[in-house]
Motif scaffolding. Structure first.
Motif, PDB file in Angstrom:
ATOM      1  N   UNK A 258       0.816  -1.122  -0.051  1.00 55.10           N
ATOM      2  CA  UNK A 258      -0.003  -0.064   0.213  1.00 55.10           C
ATOM      3  C   UNK A 258       0.869   1.180   0.052  1.00 55.10           C
ATOM      4  N   UNK A 259       0.296   2.342   0.633  1.00 53.14           N
ATOM      5  CA  UNK A 259       0.932   3.634   0.464  1.00 53.14           C
ATOM      6  C   UNK A 259       2.104   3.650   1.443  1.00 53.14           C
ATOM      7  N   UNK A 260       2.170   2.870   2.353  1.00 47.26           N
ATOM      8  CA  UNK A 260       3.117   2.819   3.502  1.00 47.26           C
ATOM      9  C   UNK A 260       4.454   1.885   2.644  1.00 47.26           C
ATOM     10  N   UNK A 261       3.945   1.136   1.874  1.00 41.67           N
ATOM     11  CA  UNK A 261       5.020   0.607   0.825  1.00 41.67           C
ATOM     12  C   UNK A 261       5.753   1.470   0.186  1.00 41.67           C
ATOM     13  N   UNK A 262       4.898   2.273  -0.483  1.00 42.10           N
ATOM     14  CA  UNK A 262       5.583   3.404  -1.382  1.00 42.10           C
ATOM     15  C   UNK A 262       6.286   4.288  -0.511  1.00 42.10           C
ATOM     16  N   UNK A 263       5.892   4.630   0.753  1.00 40.51           N
ATOM     17  CA  UNK A 263       6.986   5.602   1.346  1.00 40.51           C
ATOM     18  C   UNK A 263       8.213   4.671   1.683  1.00 40.51           C
ATOM     19  N   UNK A 296      -6.030   7.697 -15.855  1.00 43.81           N
ATOM     20  CA  UNK A 296      -5.561   7.319 -14.472  1.00 43.81           C
ATOM     21  C   UNK A 296      -4.722   8.586 -14.043  1.00 43.81           C
ATOM     22  N   UNK A 297      -4.544   8.772 -12.742  1.00 40.13           N
ATOM     23  CA  UNK A 297      -3.764   9.890 -12.335  1.00 40.13           C
ATOM     24  C   UNK A 297      -2.448   9.470 -12.338  1.00 40.13           C
ATOM     25  N   UNK A 298      -1.941   8.423 -12.032  1.00 42.44           N
ATOM     26  CA  UNK A 298      -0.562   7.849 -12.091  1.00 42.44           C
ATOM     27  C   UNK A 298      -0.651   6.363 -12.410  1.00 42.44           C
ATOM     28  N   UNK A 299       0.680   6.010 -12.605  1.00 40.30           N
ATOM     29  CA  UNK A 299       0.682   4.335 -13.000  1.00 40.30           C
ATOM     30  C   UNK A 299       0.683   3.689 -11.604  1.00 40.30           C
ATOM     31  N   UNK A 300       0.493   2.264 -11.915  1.00 42.49           N
ATOM     32  CA  UNK A 300       0.444   1.440 -10.556  1.00 42.49           C
ATOM     33  C   UNK A 300       1.695   1.232  -9.794  1.00 42.49           C
ATOM     34  N   UNK A 301       2.705   1.885 -10.308  1.00 35.15           N
ATOM     35  CA  UNK A 301       3.874   1.616  -9.647  1.00 35.15           C
ATOM     36  C   UNK A 301       4.962   2.257 -10.451  1.00 35.15           C
ATOM     37  N   UNK A 302       6.171   2.275 -10.060  1.00 34.66           N
ATOM     38  CA  UNK A 302       7.568   2.960 -10.645  1.00 34.66           C
ATOM     39  C   UNK A 302       8.621   1.875 -10.495  1.00 34.66           C
ATOM     40  N   UNK A 303       9.592   1.879 -11.550  1.00 38.72           N
ATOM     41  CA  UNK A 303      10.776   0.865 -11.709  1.00 38.72           C
ATOM     42  C   UNK A 303      11.884   1.917 -12.061  1.00 38.72           C
ATOM     43  N   UNK A 316       5.254  -1.428  -6.438  1.00 42.23           N
ATOM     44  CA  UNK A 316       4.011  -1.950  -7.120  1.00 42.23           C
ATOM     45  C   UNK A 316       2.714  -1.914  -6.151  1.00 42.23           C
ATOM     46  N   UNK A 317       1.832  -0.876  -6.724  1.00 47.74           N
ATOM     47  CA  UNK A 317       0.881  -0.707  -5.719  1.00 47.74           C
ATOM     48  C   UNK A 317      -0.312  -1.928  -5.802  1.00 47.74           C
ATOM     49  N   UNK A 318      -0.434  -2.386  -4.483  1.00 48.92           N
ATOM     50  CA  UNK A 318      -1.169  -3.671  -4.171  1.00 48.92           C
ATOM     51  C   UNK A 318      -1.674  -3.548  -2.853  1.00 48.92           C
ATOM     52  N   UNK A 319      -2.856  -2.540  -2.468  1.00 48.10           N
ATOM     53  CA  UNK A 319      -3.026  -2.262  -1.017  1.00 48.10           C
ATOM     54  C   UNK A 319      -3.674  -3.788  -0.336  1.00 48.10           C
ATOM     55  N   UNK A 357      11.963  -9.192  -2.455  1.00 49.11           N
ATOM     56  CA  UNK A 357      10.588  -8.921  -2.636  1.00 49.11           C
ATOM     57  C   UNK A 357      10.167  -8.613  -1.043  1.00 49.11           C
ATOM     58  N   UNK A 358       9.557  -7.511  -0.991  1.00 46.18           N
ATOM     59  CA  UNK A 358       8.999  -6.853   0.310  1.00 46.18           C
ATOM     60  C   UNK A 358       7.673  -6.347   0.294  1.00 46.18           C
ATOM     61  N   UNK A 359       6.770  -7.404   0.945  1.00 46.84           N
ATOM     62  CA  UNK A 359       5.258  -7.384   0.988  1.00 46.84           C
ATOM     63  C   UNK A 359       4.678  -6.512   2.361  1.00 46.84           C
ATOM     64  N   UNK A 360       3.556  -5.880   2.005  1.00 47.42           N
ATOM     65  CA  UNK A 360       2.946  -5.225   3.149  1.00 47.42           C
ATOM     66  C   UNK A 360       1.536  -4.966   2.640  1.00 47.42           C
ATOM     67  N   UNK A 361       0.875  -5.010   3.734  1.00 47.15           N
ATOM     68  CA  UNK A 361      -0.549  -4.604   3.585  1.00 47.15           C
ATOM     69  C   UNK A 361      -1.070  -4.467   4.921  1.00 47.15           C
ATOM     70  N   UNK A 362      -2.424  -3.703   5.251  1.00 44.43           N
ATOM     71  CA  UNK A 362      -2.993  -3.555   6.493  1.00 44.43           C
ATOM     72  C   UNK A 362      -4.216  -2.598   6.510  1.00 44.43           C
ATOM     73  N   UNK A 363      -3.959  -1.134   5.972  1.00 43.71           N
ATOM     74  CA  UNK A 363      -4.660  -0.229   6.427  1.00 43.71           C
ATOM     75  C   UNK A 363      -5.839   0.183   5.288  1.00 43.71           C
TER      76      UNK A 363
END
Length: 522
Positions: A258-263, A296-303, A316-319, A357-363
């Motif tokens: 999610x967005x915390x992963x983006x941070x 869309x406002x932005x892509x689903x992620x960046x590389x 990659x955004x996957x909330x 690979x670093x995964x997270x979800x939650x909020x």
């Protein structure tokens, strides 16, 4: 007899006498000189077959028991010899030099070369992966058997020791560290460190979103940037961009969440660049399907790829960490099947290209988010009928276990992959929630605490999901819980008036520590 000697010539008689004389001397010397007996193996070392086997019959039970007792006595004698060697002050060694061999002087202690220390760190990760596979039945290795079970990296270090590249004492330190108990980085305390932060939030504009750069806001106190996490029972190695790039040579690190992963993704990009502009870094989003969809406002992620080491960092955004599938692709307002037991399509398609690979979800696991996104829970390809899973807490727990289990099942076919599940980042809303006047006005570091002493993770879902798998827990929940002053709070430039952000963090800030711990485990 006389005729026999008469038939021989003088030379032949002389030769026979010489042979007889030599034989007599040899027999006499054998009886008088015990030293010659040492050329024969000891009697208890000779192969002695029981009488029933010599007679051609099968071995009896008593024969097998006697043989076992004989072997056990040999082992006991072997152990006694090992004890004696230690008592003499010499470490036990099967290949210890004999008395007539010269014993080399002990090597002087010297500094471990950086590249060797780096190898030791990699060996620790390799050993930890091997140890997880036998965590339920640990085996203690000794002697030559232990050498045969060393990791390839440890054997390489021992070979370097023999070649004089690494001092024996240095190798012992590295090897024991690599094979020792894994560090619990989640247990420790925050301390003031004047050398922090790693970068400036006002200059890392190429990677850091302005909505998270608190130095670009009206906030005036930045003491929260000067803290360092210090584990209780081990050292957290100092983060170095050069070391990180060496470890990630020709590799790809992916944050999926999610967005915390983006941070965390943006934090790492600022850390490895020092917050400086890097025009040489390439945008390789297309290689991973990370392009902005139409409308869309932005892509689903960046590389991004660093060409000097061929290192790729992506997000990659996957909330929800599950597969989302439109139920009606022709309808823009369609609902989406939220497959709780199916990993995101991105991972199924690109996992083979990922090394870390670093995964997270939650909020996003709340009824308001699900309804707003038109997500409908599915299990087994059909709408969920299980009441326990239908509850938000049950659905979240089910999904976390599902994605961790799937990743774990892929480790054997993706031997290059190191997978982490990051525990949930805590929120600090007081007197309400984000939309009911909740706030987090504290700006004083460590005012609610600075030390974490618990052994288990505060994120029980994450801790139970990774237990017994090859997926490692990146446990950041408790250490982040005592950092309520590090949130964006009322200084957000994107929130509505009166709404505070007590979920996301100021950068530089707490997510930098998450990446320090991650880097130490790569």
């Amino acid at each position: 007899m006389k005729g026999l000697f008469y038939g021989l010539r003088g030379k032949e008689i002389s030769l026979i006498l010489i042979v007889l004389t030599c034989t007599t001397i040899l027999i006499w010397a054998w009886d008088r000189t015990p030293l010659l007996a040492t050329f024969l193996p000891p009697k208890n070392r000779l192969l002695q077959l029981p009488q029933d086997i010599l007679s051609g019959g099968p071995p009896t039970r008593s024969t097998l028991i006697d043989s076992e007792i004989h072997v056990n006595k040999e082992i006991e004698t072997f152990a006694e010899n090992e004890t004696v060697n230690h008592q003499e002050g010499r470490p036990f060694n099967i290949a210890a030099p004999t008395d007539h061999e010269s014993v080399p002087a002990p090597a002087q202690k010297r500094e471990i070369p950086p590249y060797v220390a780096e190898k030791a760190a990699k060996n620790e990760q390799t050993f930890e992966a091997e140890k997880r596979s036998t965590a339920e039945n640990p085996t203690i290795l000794t002697g030559s058997e232990g050498y045969n079970n060393l990791t390839s990296g440890e054997k390489k270090l021992e070979q370097e020791q023999s070649a004089g590249i690494v001092a024996p004492a240095d190798f012992a330190n590295i090897s024991s560290s690599a094979r020792g108990k894994a560090c619990n980085y989640a247990k420790g305390k925050w301390v003031v460190e004047d050398t922090r932060p790693w970068y400036s939030g006002s200059t890392c504009k190429q990677w850091l979103s302005s909505m998270w750069a608190c130095q670009l806001m009206q906030r005036k106190d930045f003491a929260f940037e000067k803290l360092r996490w210090q584990p209780k029972d081990c050292e957290l190695e100092e983060f170095e961009a050069s070391k990180f790039f060496r470890r990630m040579q020709d590799k790809t690190l992916a944050f999926v969440g999610d967005s915390l992963g983006r941070q965390q993704f943006q934090s790492l990009m600022c850390m490895i660049t020092g917050g400086e502009e890097r025009p040489d870094v390439r945008d390789v989003g297309e290689e991973f399907g990370l392009v902005k969809p139409r409308g869309a406002i932005r892509p689903n992620g960046w590389a991004y790829r660093f060409p000097s080491t061929n290192t790729t960092i992506l997000y990659y955004w996957s909330a929800c960490l599950c597969d989302l599938e439109p139920l009606d692709i022709k309808n823009r307002a369609t609902e989406y099947a939220m497959h709780l037991d199916r990993p995101p399509a991105f991972l199924r398609q690109y996992l083979h290209k990922i090394d870390v690979l670093v995964l997270n979800t939650g909020h996003h696991w709340n009824r308001g988010k699900l309804n707003a996104n038109r997500w409908v829970m599915h299990v087994g390809g059909i709408p969920n009928k299980n009441r326990r899973i239908a509850e938000i807490g049950g659905a979240k727990n089910f999904t976390i276990h599902s994605i961790v289990s799937w990743v774990n099942s892929q480790l054997l076919s993706h031997p290059q992959l190191k997978a982490f599940y990051r525990s949930i980042s805590p929120r600090h809303f007081v007197n309400g929630d984000w939309n009911t006047g909740g706030s987090c006005d504290n700006t004083t570091p460590m005012s609610i605490g600075k030390e974490v002493l618990q052994d288990e993770s505060s994120d029980h879902s994450a801790g139970s999901a990774v237990k017994g798998t090859g997926v490692k827990l990146l446990d950041i929940t408790a250490l982040s819980q005592v950092r309520d002053e590090g949130h964006i709070s009322r200084y957000s430039i994107t929130a509505s008036p009166g709404v505070q952000d007590c979920l996301h963090w100021c950068l530089p800030g707490v997510p930098d520590t998450w990446n320090e711990i991650l880097s130490a485990q790569i």
